[in-house]
Design an enzyme around this catalytic site. Structure first.
Site, short mmCIF file in Angstrom:
data_model
loop_
_atom_site.label_atom_id
_atom_site.label_comp_id
_atom_site.label_asym_id
_atom_site.label_seq_id
_atom_site.Cartn_x
_atom_site.Cartn_y
_atom_site.Cartn_z
N SER A 158 28.58 132.90 -19.38
CA SER A 158 29.45 133.64 -18.57
C SER A 158 30.77 134.40 -19.56
O SER A 158 30.64 133.61 -20.78
CB SER A 158 30.37 132.95 -17.61
OG SER A 158 31.43 133.81 -16.99
N TYR A 171 34.76 125.39 -14.92
CA TYR A 171 33.61 126.55 -15.03
C TYR A 171 33.75 126.96 -16.49
O TYR A 171 32.27 127.17 -17.15
CB TYR A 171 33.66 127.67 -14.08
CG TYR A 171 32.51 128.64 -13.98
CD1 TYR A 171 31.40 128.12 -13.33
CD2 TYR A 171 32.65 129.77 -14.56
CE1 TYR A 171 30.35 129.14 -13.19
CE2 TYR A 171 31.41 130.68 -14.48
CZ TYR A 171 30.31 130.28 -14.01
OH TYR A 171 29.40 131.00 -13.94
#
Length: 250
Positions: A158, A171
Protein backbone atom coordinates in the site's frame (compact mmCIF):
# COMPACT_ATOMS: atom_id res chain seq x y z
CA UNK A 1 12.42 -1.53 -3.75
CA UNK A 2 12.52 -0.13 -7.26
CA UNK A 3 9.08 0.87 -8.54
CA UNK A 4 7.82 -0.31 -11.92
CA UNK A 5 4.58 0.08 -13.87
CA UNK A 6 3.05 -2.00 -16.68
CA UNK A 7 -0.39 -0.39 -16.92
CA UNK A 8 -0.64 -0.87 -20.68
CA UNK A 9 0.28 -4.55 -20.69
CA UNK A 10 -1.92 -6.57 -23.06
CA UNK A 11 -1.93 -10.26 -22.07
CA UNK A 12 -2.32 -13.08 -24.56
CA UNK A 13 -5.52 -15.10 -24.16
CA UNK A 14 -3.53 -18.20 -23.12
CA UNK A 15 -1.02 -16.31 -20.95
CA UNK A 16 -1.54 -18.56 -17.92
CA UNK A 17 -2.41 -21.81 -19.65
CA UNK A 18 -1.41 -24.86 -17.56
CA UNK A 19 -0.39 -22.71 -14.58
CA UNK A 20 -1.61 -23.39 -11.05
CA UNK A 21 -2.06 -20.18 -9.04
CA UNK A 22 -3.16 -19.66 -5.44
CA UNK A 23 -5.07 -16.47 -4.61
CA UNK A 24 -5.71 -15.51 -0.98
CA UNK A 25 -8.72 -13.37 -0.17
CA UNK A 26 -10.29 -14.72 -3.35
CA UNK A 27 -13.88 -14.26 -2.29
CA UNK A 28 -14.17 -10.51 -2.72
CA UNK A 29 -12.67 -7.35 -4.18
CA UNK A 30 -9.32 -7.51 -5.94
CA UNK A 31 -8.75 -11.16 -5.00
CA UNK A 32 -12.02 -12.21 -6.59
CA UNK A 33 -11.25 -10.32 -9.81
CA UNK A 34 -7.70 -11.67 -9.92
CA UNK A 35 -9.00 -15.22 -9.61
CA UNK A 36 -11.50 -14.63 -12.43
CA UNK A 37 -8.90 -12.98 -14.66
CA UNK A 38 -6.28 -15.66 -14.02
CA UNK A 39 -8.82 -18.37 -14.88
CA UNK A 40 -9.93 -16.46 -17.98
CA UNK A 41 -6.33 -16.61 -19.21
CA UNK A 42 -6.02 -20.34 -18.63
CA UNK A 43 -4.88 -20.81 -15.02
CA UNK A 44 -6.16 -23.41 -12.61
CA UNK A 45 -6.91 -21.18 -9.64
CA UNK A 46 -6.86 -22.24 -5.98
CA UNK A 47 -9.30 -20.00 -4.14
CA UNK A 48 -8.36 -19.33 -0.51
CA UNK A 49 -10.51 -17.34 1.88
CA UNK A 50 -12.47 -17.53 5.10
CA UNK A 51 -16.04 -17.31 3.71
CA UNK A 52 -16.98 -20.50 1.89
CA UNK A 53 -20.10 -19.05 0.27
CA UNK A 54 -18.07 -16.29 -1.40
CA UNK A 55 -15.44 -18.76 -2.62
CA UNK A 56 -18.17 -21.01 -4.01
CA UNK A 57 -19.65 -18.07 -5.91
CA UNK A 58 -16.27 -17.36 -7.54
CA UNK A 59 -15.84 -21.08 -8.24
CA UNK A 60 -19.22 -21.19 -9.99
CA UNK A 61 -18.46 -18.08 -12.03
CA UNK A 62 -15.18 -19.55 -13.26
CA UNK A 63 -16.90 -22.78 -14.27
CA UNK A 64 -19.75 -20.94 -15.99
CA UNK A 65 -17.31 -18.93 -18.09
CA UNK A 66 -15.43 -22.03 -19.20
CA UNK A 67 -12.26 -21.65 -17.12
CA UNK A 68 -10.31 -24.63 -15.79
CA UNK A 69 -11.93 -26.24 -12.75
CA UNK A 70 -10.72 -24.31 -9.69
CA UNK A 71 -10.13 -25.57 -6.15
CA UNK A 72 -11.28 -24.14 -2.83
CA UNK A 73 -9.33 -23.88 0.45
CA UNK A 74 -11.39 -22.38 3.31
CA UNK A 75 -8.92 -20.85 5.76
CA UNK A 76 -8.91 -17.93 8.18
CA UNK A 77 -5.44 -16.39 8.40
CA UNK A 78 -6.23 -15.07 11.87
CA UNK A 79 -6.42 -18.53 13.44
CA UNK A 80 -4.29 -20.63 11.06
CA UNK A 81 -1.12 -22.22 12.42
CA UNK A 82 2.11 -23.27 10.72
CA UNK A 83 0.74 -26.83 10.63
CA UNK A 84 -2.36 -25.69 8.74
CA UNK A 85 -0.12 -24.18 6.05
CA UNK A 86 2.09 -27.29 5.91
CA UNK A 87 -0.99 -29.48 5.44
CA UNK A 88 -2.27 -27.13 2.74
CA UNK A 89 1.07 -27.23 0.91
CA UNK A 90 1.08 -31.03 1.07
CA UNK A 91 -2.44 -31.16 -0.41
CA UNK A 92 -1.48 -28.80 -3.25
CA UNK A 93 1.67 -30.83 -3.93
CA UNK A 94 -0.26 -34.11 -4.00
CA UNK A 95 -3.04 -32.76 -6.22
CA UNK A 96 -1.08 -30.59 -8.66
CA UNK A 97 2.59 -31.49 -8.24
CA UNK A 98 3.70 -27.88 -8.29
CA UNK A 99 2.57 -24.29 -7.74
CA UNK A 100 3.30 -21.66 -10.41
CA UNK A 101 2.08 -18.58 -8.57
CA UNK A 102 0.86 -17.16 -5.27
CA UNK A 103 -0.97 -13.86 -4.90
CA UNK A 104 -1.03 -12.77 -1.26
CA UNK A 105 -4.07 -10.52 -1.49
CA UNK A 106 -5.93 -11.19 1.79
CA UNK A 107 -5.63 -8.42 4.34
CA UNK A 108 -7.39 -6.61 7.13
CA UNK A 109 -7.83 -2.92 7.87
CA UNK A 110 -8.79 -2.22 11.47
CA UNK A 111 -10.13 1.08 12.83
CA UNK A 112 -8.17 4.16 11.76
CA UNK A 113 -7.18 6.03 14.91
CA UNK A 114 -4.54 8.24 16.51
CA UNK A 115 -1.37 6.34 17.40
CA UNK A 116 -2.04 6.55 21.14
CA UNK A 117 -5.46 4.92 20.64
CA UNK A 118 -4.22 1.80 18.83
CA UNK A 119 -5.59 -1.25 20.62
CA UNK A 120 -3.07 -4.06 21.10
CA UNK A 121 -5.61 -6.65 19.88
CA UNK A 122 -6.17 -4.67 16.67
CA UNK A 123 -2.42 -4.31 16.15
CA UNK A 124 -1.84 -8.03 16.73
CA UNK A 125 -4.68 -8.99 14.36
CA UNK A 126 -3.26 -6.72 11.66
CA UNK A 127 0.18 -8.25 11.98
CA UNK A 128 -1.17 -11.81 12.14
CA UNK A 129 -3.35 -11.53 9.04
CA UNK A 130 -1.23 -9.14 6.96
CA UNK A 131 2.27 -10.39 7.82
CA UNK A 132 2.60 -13.52 9.97
CA UNK A 133 0.04 -15.57 8.05
CA UNK A 134 1.55 -14.82 4.63
CA UNK A 135 5.04 -15.49 6.05
CA UNK A 136 4.10 -18.92 7.42
CA UNK A 137 2.14 -19.76 4.27
CA UNK A 138 5.07 -18.82 2.05
CA UNK A 139 7.47 -20.91 4.14
CA UNK A 140 5.24 -23.94 3.56
CA UNK A 141 4.60 -23.25 -0.14
CA UNK A 142 8.11 -22.42 -1.36
CA UNK A 143 9.15 -26.10 -1.77
CA UNK A 144 6.06 -26.67 -3.93
CA UNK A 145 6.76 -23.49 -5.93
CA UNK A 146 10.31 -24.68 -6.56
CA UNK A 147 8.87 -27.64 -8.48
CA UNK A 148 7.47 -25.27 -11.14
CA UNK A 149 9.57 -24.24 -14.18
CA UNK A 150 9.12 -20.62 -13.07
CA UNK A 151 7.10 -19.38 -10.11
CA UNK A 152 5.81 -15.95 -9.16
CA UNK A 153 5.30 -14.85 -5.56
CA UNK A 154 3.37 -11.58 -5.22
CA UNK A 155 2.70 -9.67 -2.01
CA UNK A 156 0.20 -6.81 -1.68
CA UNK A 157 1.39 -3.54 -0.17
CA UNK A 158 0.00 0.00 0.00
CA UNK A 159 1.07 3.60 -0.33
CA UNK A 160 1.11 3.75 3.49
CA UNK A 161 3.57 0.86 3.45
CA UNK A 162 6.18 3.13 1.86
CA UNK A 163 5.52 6.37 3.71
CA UNK A 164 3.83 6.31 7.09
CA UNK A 165 0.64 8.30 7.37
CA UNK A 166 -1.13 9.69 10.42
CA UNK A 167 -3.95 7.51 11.80
CA UNK A 168 -3.07 4.48 9.64
CA UNK A 169 -1.01 2.93 12.47
CA UNK A 170 -1.49 -0.85 12.47
CA UNK A 171 -2.20 -1.18 8.76
CA UNK A 172 0.75 1.00 7.72
CA UNK A 173 3.16 -0.86 9.99
CA UNK A 174 1.95 -4.21 8.65
CA UNK A 175 2.51 -3.07 5.06
CA UNK A 176 6.02 -1.79 5.83
CA UNK A 177 6.63 -5.28 7.22
CA UNK A 178 5.14 -6.86 4.10
CA UNK A 179 7.57 -4.97 1.87
CA UNK A 180 10.47 -6.01 4.10
CA UNK A 181 9.35 -9.64 4.04
CA UNK A 182 9.13 -9.60 0.26
CA UNK A 183 12.59 -8.05 -0.07
CA UNK A 184 14.15 -10.70 2.16
CA UNK A 185 12.60 -13.55 0.15
CA UNK A 186 13.42 -11.90 -3.18
CA UNK A 187 17.07 -11.50 -2.24
CA UNK A 188 17.36 -15.00 -0.80
CA UNK A 189 15.82 -16.67 -3.86
CA UNK A 190 17.28 -14.30 -6.45
CA UNK A 191 19.04 -16.98 -8.51
CA UNK A 192 16.25 -19.56 -8.37
CA UNK A 193 13.08 -20.22 -10.34
CA UNK A 194 11.03 -18.23 -7.79
CA UNK A 195 10.69 -14.48 -8.29
CA UNK A 196 9.19 -12.25 -5.61
CA UNK A 197 7.58 -8.86 -6.15
CA UNK A 198 5.17 -6.47 -4.46
CA UNK A 199 2.08 -4.83 -5.91
CA UNK A 200 0.49 -1.61 -4.72
CA UNK A 201 -3.10 -1.57 -6.02
CA UNK A 202 -3.71 2.09 -5.15
CA UNK A 203 -7.16 3.54 -4.44
CA UNK A 204 -9.59 0.91 -5.72
CA UNK A 205 -13.35 0.43 -5.55
CA UNK A 206 -13.46 -2.20 -2.78
CA UNK A 207 -15.20 -2.72 0.56
CA UNK A 208 -11.92 -2.07 2.40
CA UNK A 209 -11.50 1.27 0.66
CA UNK A 210 -15.11 2.23 1.45
CA UNK A 211 -14.47 1.45 5.11
CA UNK A 212 -11.46 3.77 5.18
CA UNK A 213 -13.10 6.56 3.15
CA UNK A 214 -16.89 6.34 3.75
CA UNK A 215 -17.56 9.81 2.28
CA UNK A 216 -15.70 9.10 -0.97
CA UNK A 217 -17.56 8.59 -4.25
CA UNK A 218 -16.60 5.04 -5.29
CA UNK A 219 -17.45 5.81 -8.91
CA UNK A 220 -14.37 8.04 -9.03
CA UNK A 221 -12.11 5.07 -8.28
CA UNK A 222 -10.60 2.41 -10.50
CA UNK A 223 -12.31 -0.98 -10.32
CA UNK A 224 -10.40 -4.20 -9.58
CA UNK A 225 -10.79 -5.12 -13.26
CA UNK A 226 -8.95 -1.92 -14.25
CA UNK A 227 -5.88 -3.14 -12.33
CA UNK A 228 -5.65 -6.59 -13.88
CA UNK A 229 -2.99 -5.87 -16.55
CA UNK A 230 -0.39 -5.57 -13.77
CA UNK A 231 -1.60 -8.69 -11.96
CA UNK A 232 -1.61 -10.73 -15.16
CA UNK A 233 1.84 -9.49 -16.13
CA UNK A 234 3.28 -10.58 -12.79
CA UNK A 235 1.88 -14.11 -13.11
CA UNK A 236 2.88 -14.55 -16.77
CA UNK A 237 6.25 -15.64 -18.08
CA UNK A 238 7.12 -12.20 -19.43
CA UNK A 239 7.88 -11.15 -15.85
CA UNK A 240 10.34 -13.99 -15.14
CA UNK A 241 13.29 -11.56 -14.99
CA UNK A 242 11.48 -9.20 -12.59
CA UNK A 243 12.50 -9.76 -8.98
CA UNK A 244 12.49 -7.55 -5.87
CA UNK A 245 10.40 -4.84 -7.55
CA UNK A 246 7.31 -2.95 -6.44
CA UNK A 247 4.63 -2.55 -9.09
CA UNK A 248 2.13 0.31 -8.96
CA UNK A 249 -1.11 -0.96 -10.48
CA UNK A 250 -2.26 2.62 -11.14
Amino acid sequence: MQIKTVHDYQPAADLLSNKVILVTGAGDGIGRQAALSFAEHGATVILLGRTVAKLEAVYDEIEQTGGPQPAIIPLDLKGATAQHYKDMASTIDNQFGRLDGVLHNAGILKILSPFTHIESDDFNDSMQINVTGPMLMTQALLPVMQKAPTASLVFTSSGVGRKGRAYWGSYAVSKFATEGLAQVIADEYENTNVRTNVINPGATRTAMRAKAYPAEDPKQLKTPLDLMPTYLYLMGDQSTKDNNLCFDAQ
